[in-house]
Design a protein around this motif. Structure first.
Motif, PDB file in Angstrom:
ATOM      1  N   ILE A 181      -2.959  -0.029  -7.385  1.00 35.09           N
ATOM      2  CA  ILE A 181      -1.797   0.413  -8.178  1.00 35.09           C
ATOM      3  C   ILE A 181      -2.169   0.644  -9.637  1.00 35.09           C
ATOM      4  N   PRO A 182      -2.889  -0.276 -10.316  1.00 34.33           N
ATOM      5  CA  PRO A 182      -3.316   0.017 -11.699  1.00 34.33           C
ATOM      6  C   PRO A 182      -4.196   1.266 -11.808  1.00 34.33           C
ATOM      7  N   VAL A 183      -5.096   1.489 -10.827  1.00 33.72           N
ATOM      8  CA  VAL A 183      -5.946   2.683 -10.867  1.00 33.72           C
ATOM      9  C   VAL A 183      -5.095   3.953 -10.822  1.00 33.72           C
ATOM     10  N   THR A 184      -4.088   3.983  -9.953  1.00 36.59           N
ATOM     11  CA  THR A 184      -3.231   5.172  -9.867  1.00 36.59           C
ATOM     12  C   THR A 184      -2.460   5.390 -11.161  1.00 36.59           C
ATOM     13  N   LEU A 185      -1.950   4.322 -11.764  1.00 38.36           N
ATOM     14  CA  LEU A 185      -1.186   4.468 -13.004  1.00 38.36           C
ATOM     15  C   LEU A 185      -2.067   4.997 -14.137  1.00 38.36           C
ATOM     16  N   VAL A 186      -3.284   4.475 -14.223  1.00 33.87           N
ATOM     17  CA  VAL A 186      -4.197   4.940 -15.274  1.00 33.87           C
ATOM     18  C   VAL A 186      -4.538   6.405 -15.063  1.00 33.87           C
ATOM     19  N   PRO A 191     -10.066   9.632  -8.110  1.00 27.83           N
ATOM     20  CA  PRO A 191      -9.578   8.250  -7.959  1.00 27.83           C
ATOM     21  C   PRO A 191      -8.315   8.172  -7.094  1.00 27.83           C
ATOM     22  N   LEU A 192      -7.398   9.144  -7.267  1.00 28.72           N
ATOM     23  CA  LEU A 192      -6.181   9.139  -6.448  1.00 28.72           C
ATOM     24  C   LEU A 192      -6.506   9.468  -4.993  1.00 28.72           C
ATOM     25  N   PHE A 193      -7.495  10.318  -4.762  1.00 28.37           N
ATOM     26  CA  PHE A 193      -7.942  10.641  -3.407  1.00 28.37           C
ATOM     27  C   PHE A 193      -8.477   9.392  -2.705  1.00 28.37           C
ATOM     28  N   VAL A 194      -9.298   8.609  -3.411  1.00 32.39           N
ATOM     29  CA  VAL A 194      -9.854   7.375  -2.826  1.00 32.39           C
ATOM     30  C   VAL A 194      -8.744   6.376  -2.560  1.00 32.39           C
ATOM     31  N   TYR A 197       0.813  -1.212   0.000  1.00 33.14           N
ATOM     32  CA  TYR A 197       0.000   0.000   0.000  1.00 33.14           C
ATOM     33  C   TYR A 197       0.852   1.270   0.000  1.00 33.14           C
ATOM     34  N   GLU A 198       2.117   1.150   0.406  1.00 32.11           N
ATOM     35  CA  GLU A 198       3.028   2.293   0.306  1.00 32.11           C
ATOM     36  C   GLU A 198       3.255   2.662  -1.158  1.00 32.11           C
ATOM     37  N   ILE A 199       3.316   1.651  -2.026  1.00 28.26           N
ATOM     38  CA  ILE A 199       3.506   1.910  -3.462  1.00 28.26           C
ATOM     39  C   ILE A 199       2.284   2.634  -4.026  1.00 28.26           C
ATOM     40  N   ALA A 200       1.096   2.149  -3.703  1.00 31.77           N
ATOM     41  CA  ALA A 200      -0.126   2.807  -4.175  1.00 31.77           C
ATOM     42  C   ALA A 200      -0.210   4.237  -3.648  1.00 31.77           C
ATOM     43  N   MET A 201       0.149   4.443  -2.393  1.00 29.36           N
ATOM     44  CA  MET A 201       0.125   5.781  -1.809  1.00 29.36           C
ATOM     45  C   MET A 201       1.116   6.700  -2.516  1.00 29.36           C
ATOM     46  N   TYR A 234      -5.562   7.000  -2.019  1.00 27.36           N
ATOM     47  CA  TYR A 234      -4.741   7.469  -0.895  1.00 27.36           C
ATOM     48  C   TYR A 234      -5.436   7.210   0.435  1.00 27.36           C
ATOM     49  N   LEU A 235      -6.745   7.422   0.478  1.00 27.04           N
ATOM     50  CA  LEU A 235      -7.484   7.206   1.714  1.00 27.04           C
ATOM     51  C   LEU A 235      -7.471   5.728   2.100  1.00 27.04           C
ATOM     52  N   ILE A 236      -7.709   4.844   1.135  1.00 26.84           N
ATOM     53  CA  ILE A 236      -7.690   3.404   1.409  1.00 26.84           C
ATOM     54  C   ILE A 236      -6.290   2.961   1.826  1.00 26.84           C
ATOM     55  N   ALA A 237      -5.281   3.446   1.101  1.00 25.02           N
ATOM     56  CA  ALA A 237      -3.901   3.075   1.427  1.00 25.02           C
ATOM     57  C   ALA A 237      -3.513   3.586   2.813  1.00 25.02           C
ATOM     58  N   GLY A 238      -4.040   4.758   3.193  1.00 30.36           N
ATOM     59  CA  GLY A 238      -3.749   5.279   4.526  1.00 30.36           C
ATOM     60  C   GLY A 238      -4.321   4.405   5.625  1.00 30.36           C
ATOM     61  N   VAL A 239      -5.519   3.880   5.406  1.00 27.52           N
ATOM     62  CA  VAL A 239      -6.123   2.967   6.386  1.00 27.52           C
ATOM     63  C   VAL A 239      -5.297   1.690   6.490  1.00 27.52           C
ATOM     64  N   ALA A 240      -4.855   1.166   5.340  1.00 27.75           N
ATOM     65  CA  ALA A 240      -4.057  -0.056   5.344  1.00 27.75           C
ATOM     66  C   ALA A 240      -2.672   0.179   5.940  1.00 27.75           C
ATOM     67  N   GLU A 241      -2.086   1.353   5.674  1.00 28.90           N
ATOM     68  CA  GLU A 241      -0.764   1.685   6.205  1.00 28.90           C
ATOM     69  C   GLU A 241      -0.752   1.678   7.730  1.00 28.90           C
ATOM     70  N   THR A 242      -1.833   2.112   8.322  1.00 29.67           N
ATOM     71  CA  THR A 242      -1.904   2.202   9.777  1.00 29.67           C
ATOM     72  C   THR A 242      -2.409   0.910  10.431  1.00 29.67           C
ATOM     73  N   ASN A 243      -2.593  -0.144   9.613  1.00 26.93           N
ATOM     74  CA  ASN A 243      -3.058  -1.442  10.132  1.00 26.93           C
ATOM     75  C   ASN A 243      -4.405  -1.322  10.847  1.00 26.93           C
TER      76      ASN A 243
END
Length: 351
Positions: free
Chosen positions: A328-333, A205-208, A164-168, A210-219
């Motif tokens: 990760i694919p969503v961010t790249l697109v 899409p990047l906002f969503v 999730y750090e990569i997606a963030m 980042y928010l999801i990745a932030g939740v996962a980053e913090t376990n």
């Protein structure tokens, strides 16, 4: 008052910075403590329970207001048990490695149009580097314990955080493209002009992501497999007790506050007013200030607790598939789409 301000301006820069460092640190520590109370209250309201209501009261309005202090005293009085077969030095230092980056990242956080401890041009890189360091504390805690349960939990958590750090990181590439700078204060200023210029609209899409990745980053739930009690007996900190366990606990909440603040800065204009384009920057509601950053931070922080009370825990394979095959694919697109928007001068950055 004028004499006091003149005396303050005459102080060396390092003394002024030291003062603000102490203020921010104390406020963060208290905020982390009361965030634990707020979470228990919020989940209690959602599940029709009262939450903590026995330890203290503030004029009868906030029962249980002293619960965080009672928890701290309890954890301080508990014995810190260090396993005999563990690497004792790494076992002790791992909680600090997890907690310190969550506090150090606030050095570059623009709290107000005129208040930032270190206004550096590479502030975004500084934040990314510090948020990546926290995973080392998790790995060291699992490895130094010399326990298979703790080591398994550390590996699961580390793999999740890296994914999730990569997606963030990719989501923040879009923010840098839109703002044209790595300075956090300038990123906020790039969103001036009202809500229509805030990046969450143009980079939704990047906002969503980042928010999801932030939740996962913090376990945090529903990504809290590192603490799956029925699966791995509390994860990487299973052998920690007392104040050592409390530091991991505090690090989780400190990272929640940090991610909430960064989300507000990157996508919702930080200290900018939502009424700026309607009422003007000179009016009371249109003027920028720390109170707007606090309200946005508080909203996202409450969302963390809302998710915990709502969603069931994901399976580990679902978590990894979401991170690697979807986010990760969503961010790249969307970075490619944003590149086209920037090229054709469409969007707020066309200014």
């Amino acid at each position: 008052m004028a004499d006091l301000l003149a005396h303050w301006d005459s102080l060396p820069t390092y003394l002024q910075s030291t003062f603000w460092i102490l203020v921010v640190t104390v406020v963060l520590i208290l905020s982390v403590a009361f965030t634990t109370l707020w979470e228990r209250k919020v989940i209690g309201w959602m599940q029709l329970r009262k939450g903590p209501n026995r330890v203290g009261s503030l004029f009868g309005l906030v029962p249980g207001i002293f619960q965080p202090f009672a928890d701290v005293i309890k954890l301080l009085l508990k014995e810190v048990v260090i396993p005999s077969a563990s690497n004792k030095w790494l076992f002790r230092i791992a909680p600090a490695i997890t907690l310190v980056p969550a506090f150090a990242a606030w050095a570059v956080m623009p709290l107000d149009p005129a208040l930032v401890i270190a206004d550096i041009d590479a502030g975004l890189l500084y934040v990314l580097s510090l948020t990546s360091v926290g995973v080392y504390g998790v790995i060291l805690a699992g490895w130094a314990t010399n326990s298979k349960y703790a080591f398994l939990g550390a590996m699961r958590s580390a793999a999740q955080v890296v994914a999730y750090e990569i997606a963030m990181g990719f989501a923040l590439v879009g923010v840098v493209m839109a703002a044209g700078t790595l300075n956090l204060g300038d990123i906020i200023r790039a969103q001036e002009g009202g809500v229509s210029n805030w990046f969450f609209l143009w980079l939704f899409p990047l906002f969503v992501v980042y928010l999801i990745a932030g939740v996962a980053e913090t376990n945090r739930a529903p990504f809290d497999v590192a603490e799956g009690e029925s699966e791995i007996v509390a994860g990487f900190h299973v052998e920690y007790s007392g104040i050592a366990f409390a530091l991991f606990f505090l690090a989780e909440y400190a990272n929640m506050i940090l991610i909430s603040a960064l989300t507000a800065v990157f996508f919702l204009g930080g200290w900018l007013s939502p009424f700026e384009g309607l009422l003007g920057a000179d009016s009371a509601l249109g003027a920028p200030g720390f109170h707007w950053l606090f309200l946005k931070l508080f909203f996202f922080l409450t969302c963390f607790m809302w998710y915990r009370a709502t969603f069931p825990r994901y399976r580990y394979d679902q978590i990894m598939r979401l991170g690697w095959k979807i986010l990760i694919p969503v961010t790249l697109v969307w970075i490619a789409v944003e590149g086209l928007l920037v090229y054709f001068q469409v969007g707020p950055w066309s200014r």
